[in-house]
Motif scaffolding. Structure first.
Motif, PDB file in Angstrom:
ATOM      1  N   GLU A 180       0.841  -1.199   0.000  1.00 59.85           N
ATOM      2  CA  GLU A 180       0.000   0.000   0.000  1.00 59.85           C
ATOM      3  C   GLU A 180       0.876   1.250   0.000  1.00 59.85           C
ATOM      4  O   GLU A 180       2.053   1.182   0.350  1.00 59.85           O
ATOM      5  CB  GLU A 180      -0.913   0.013   1.233  1.00 59.85           C
ATOM      6  N   GLN A 181       0.283   2.364  -0.374  1.00 58.75           N
ATOM      7  CA  GLN A 181       1.028   3.622  -0.407  1.00 58.75           C
ATOM      8  C   GLN A 181       1.321   4.100   1.013  1.00 58.75           C
ATOM      9  O   GLN A 181       0.462   4.055   1.889  1.00 58.75           O
ATOM     10  CB  GLN A 181       0.250   4.686  -1.170  1.00 58.75           C
ATOM     11  N   TYR A 182       2.562   4.511   1.232  1.00 56.54           N
ATOM     12  CA  TYR A 182       2.962   5.000   2.552  1.00 56.54           C
ATOM     13  C   TYR A 182       2.384   6.386   2.792  1.00 56.54           C
ATOM     14  O   TYR A 182       2.433   7.258   1.935  1.00 56.54           O
ATOM     15  CB  TYR A 182       4.491   5.051   2.649  1.00 56.54           C
ATOM     16  N   MET A 183       1.831   6.576   3.999  1.00 59.43           N
ATOM     17  CA  MET A 183       1.277   7.877   4.387  1.00 59.43           C
ATOM     18  C   MET A 183       2.207   8.511   5.410  1.00 59.43           C
ATOM     19  O   MET A 183       2.530   7.895   6.440  1.00 59.43           O
ATOM     20  CB  MET A 183      -0.123   7.711   4.991  1.00 59.43           C
ATOM     21  N   GLU A 184       2.647   9.692   5.134  1.00 58.98           N
ATOM     22  CA  GLU A 184       3.565  10.393   6.037  1.00 58.98           C
ATOM     23  C   GLU A 184       2.951  10.487   7.437  1.00 58.98           C
ATOM     24  O   GLU A 184       1.793  10.841   7.597  1.00 58.98           O
ATOM     25  CB  GLU A 184       3.868  11.787   5.496  1.00 58.98           C
ATOM     26  N   GLY A 185       3.751  10.129   8.440  1.00 58.36           N
ATOM     27  CA  GLY A 185       3.278  10.162   9.816  1.00 58.36           C
ATOM     28  C   GLY A 185       2.776   8.820  10.323  1.00 58.36           C
ATOM     29  O   GLY A 185       2.573   8.648  11.527  1.00 58.36           O
ATOM     30  N   ASP A 186       2.586   7.859   9.423  1.00 59.99           N
ATOM     31  CA  ASP A 186       2.137   6.519   9.828  1.00 59.99           C
ATOM     32  C   ASP A 186       3.273   5.820  10.590  1.00 59.99           C
ATOM     33  O   ASP A 186       4.396   5.731  10.097  1.00 59.99           O
ATOM     34  CB  ASP A 186       1.764   5.703   8.588  1.00 59.99           C
ATOM     35  N   LYS A 187       2.987   5.334  11.787  1.00 61.42           N
ATOM     36  CA  LYS A 187       4.005   4.729  12.644  1.00 61.42           C
ATOM     37  C   LYS A 187       4.103   3.207  12.483  1.00 61.42           C
ATOM     38  O   LYS A 187       4.903   2.561  13.161  1.00 61.42           O
ATOM     39  CB  LYS A 187       3.699   5.045  14.114  1.00 61.42           C
ATOM     40  N   THR A 188       3.293   2.619  11.589  1.00 62.63           N
ATOM     41  CA  THR A 188       3.255   1.160  11.456  1.00 62.63           C
ATOM     42  C   THR A 188       4.630   0.575  11.164  1.00 62.63           C
ATOM     43  O   THR A 188       5.073  -0.384  11.815  1.00 62.63           O
ATOM     44  CB  THR A 188       2.275   0.752  10.340  1.00 62.63           C
ATOM     45  N   LEU A 189       5.335   1.124  10.175  1.00 59.29           N
ATOM     46  CA  LEU A 189       6.653   0.608   9.805  1.00 59.29           C
ATOM     47  C   LEU A 189       7.635   0.738  10.965  1.00 59.29           C
ATOM     48  O   LEU A 189       8.374  -0.211  11.278  1.00 59.29           O
ATOM     49  CB  LEU A 189       7.180   1.358   8.580  1.00 59.29           C
ATOM     50  N   MET A 190       7.650   1.873  11.609  1.00 54.90           N
ATOM     51  CA  MET A 190       8.567   2.115  12.710  1.00 54.90           C
ATOM     52  C   MET A 190       8.343   1.109  13.847  1.00 54.90           C
ATOM     53  O   MET A 190       9.295   0.576  14.428  1.00 54.90           O
ATOM     54  CB  MET A 190       8.395   3.545  13.230  1.00 54.90           C
ATOM     55  N   VAL A 191       7.078   0.833  14.148  1.00 60.75           N
ATOM     56  CA  VAL A 191       6.752  -0.122  15.218  1.00 60.75           C
ATOM     57  C   VAL A 191       7.227  -1.520  14.852  1.00 60.75           C
ATOM     58  O   VAL A 191       7.825  -2.228  15.671  1.00 60.75           O
ATOM     59  CB  VAL A 191       5.229  -0.118  15.481  1.00 60.75           C
ATOM     60  N   HIS A 192       7.005  -1.950  13.615  1.00 62.18           N
ATOM     61  CA  HIS A 192       7.425  -3.287  13.195  1.00 62.18           C
ATOM     62  C   HIS A 192       8.946  -3.422  13.187  1.00 62.18           C
ATOM     63  O   HIS A 192       9.486  -4.474  13.530  1.00 62.18           O
ATOM     64  CB  HIS A 192       6.855  -3.614  11.812  1.00 62.18           C
ATOM     65  N   ILE A 193       9.647  -2.369  12.784  1.00 63.22           N
ATOM     66  CA  ILE A 193      11.106  -2.418  12.805  1.00 63.22           C
ATOM     67  C   ILE A 193      11.608  -2.497  14.245  1.00 63.22           C
ATOM     68  O   ILE A 193      12.565  -3.224  14.536  1.00 63.22           O
ATOM     69  CB  ILE A 193      11.700  -1.196  12.063  1.00 63.22           C
ATOM     70  N   ARG A 194      10.950  -1.792  15.155  1.00 66.57           N
ATOM     71  CA  ARG A 194      11.359  -1.861  16.561  1.00 66.57           C
ATOM     72  C   ARG A 194      11.192  -3.283  17.106  1.00 66.57           C
ATOM     73  O   ARG A 194      12.095  -3.825  17.751  1.00 66.57           O
ATOM     74  CB  ARG A 194      10.538  -0.881  17.403  1.00 66.57           C
ATOM     75  N   TYR A 195      10.056  -3.904  16.821  1.00 63.55           N
ATOM     76  CA  TYR A 195       9.819  -5.269  17.295  1.00 63.55           C
ATOM     77  C   TYR A 195      10.779  -6.264  16.626  1.00 63.55           C
ATOM     78  O   TYR A 195      11.239  -7.213  17.263  1.00 63.55           O
ATOM     79  CB  TYR A 195       8.374  -5.675  17.027  1.00 63.55           C
ATOM     80  N   LEU A 196      11.072  -6.035  15.346  1.00 61.90           N
ATOM     81  CA  LEU A 196      12.005  -6.910  14.635  1.00 61.90           C
ATOM     82  C   LEU A 196      13.398  -6.792  15.236  1.00 61.90           C
ATOM     83  O   LEU A 196      14.091  -7.801  15.437  1.00 61.90           O
ATOM     84  CB  LEU A 196      12.023  -6.544  13.145  1.00 61.90           C
ATOM     85  N   ARG A 197      13.809  -5.584  15.531  1.00 61.21           N
ATOM     86  CA  ARG A 197      15.121  -5.382  16.164  1.00 61.21           C
ATOM     87  C   ARG A 197      15.206  -6.070  17.516  1.00 61.21           C
ATOM     88  O   ARG A 197      16.252  -6.621  17.885  1.00 61.21           O
ATOM     89  CB  ARG A 197      15.390  -3.883  16.311  1.00 61.21           C
TER      90      ARG A 197
END
Length: 222
Positions: A180-197
């Motif tokens: 899907e198209q990324y929407m500026e300000g959406d925290k979904t990616l950041m949260v998943h990267i944090r959990y992955l790390r």
């Protein structure tokens, strides 16, 4: 033996194909719709996909699978026999078989796709991680413990591996993994990267595998 993900909503045909392929030594996971695919797609060797399904049709599901895993073979099944339908299916799928079909022909076509896409199990070392490229398993080299990822975490990590050493923007990551198209300000990616790390880094507070490239995005270096 192959791990087959079979998606078919007609119960009689589904049970018949399940019994036949299992009898030939394959491990078959049968779904009656596109729901639940993400839980099984990472371990599949081949996908058998009916066109007419409840919810998303087989064409839409197949394109989504190929977008995430271009090297996973897909065999389309359909009662549609028109040239236009076959062309639409073969635009992304690797084979197209019309119903009714003989079980020997289905099994033979599956074998052909497996030979064409046969993968050798290779091990990729990524700092303290050992990644098995065939089935996507991630093992901690020192403890030999397998690291379990959720569906989205797995797809996110695989996307990084397909683009090793490349700086990826948030837009590229979100569109590549979520479709899907990324929407500026959406925290979904950041949260998943944090959990992955938290699962793959020795020190998630000071990550060395998934690097943050300030002002741009992220990178995984080999």
């Amino acid at each position: 033996m192959a791990r087959v993900l079979y998606i078919e909503d007609e119960r009689d045909i589904g049970q018949w194909v399940l019994k036949d392929l299992t009898g030939r030594g394959h491990q078959v996971h049968w779904l009656t719709s596109g729901e639940g695919i993400d839980e099984h797609i990472s371990t599949a060797d081949v996908v058998i996909l009916d066109v007419m399904l409840p919810g998303l049709d087989g064409f839409s599901i197949g394109r989504r699978i190929k977008k995430d895993q271009y090297d996973l073979p897909i065999l389309m099944l359909s009662a549609r026999t028109s040239v236009e339908d076959k062309i639409e299916g073969l635009d992304f799928a690797d084979d197209y078989l019309t119903k009714p079909f003989h079980p020997d022909e289905l099994a033979a076509r599956v074998d052909v796709l497996l030979r064409r896409y046969q993968k050798q199990d290779e091990e990729m070392e990524l700092q303290h991680l050992l990644v098995h490229t065939r089935d996507g398993r991630i093992v901690h080299k020192d403890t030999q413990e397998e690291i379990q990822l959720t569906g989205k975490q797995y797809h996110l990590f695989q996307f990084f591996l397909k683009h090793l050493n490349q700086i990826l923007t948030k837009e590229q990551l979100y569109e590549g993994v979520w479709g899907e198209q990324y929407m500026e300000g959406d925290k979904t990616l950041m949260v998943h990267i944090r959990y992955l790390r938290e699962k793959i880094e020795l020190n998630p507070a000071n990550p060395t595998i998934i690097e943050t490239i300030r002002g741009i995005g992220y990178r995984v270096k080999l």
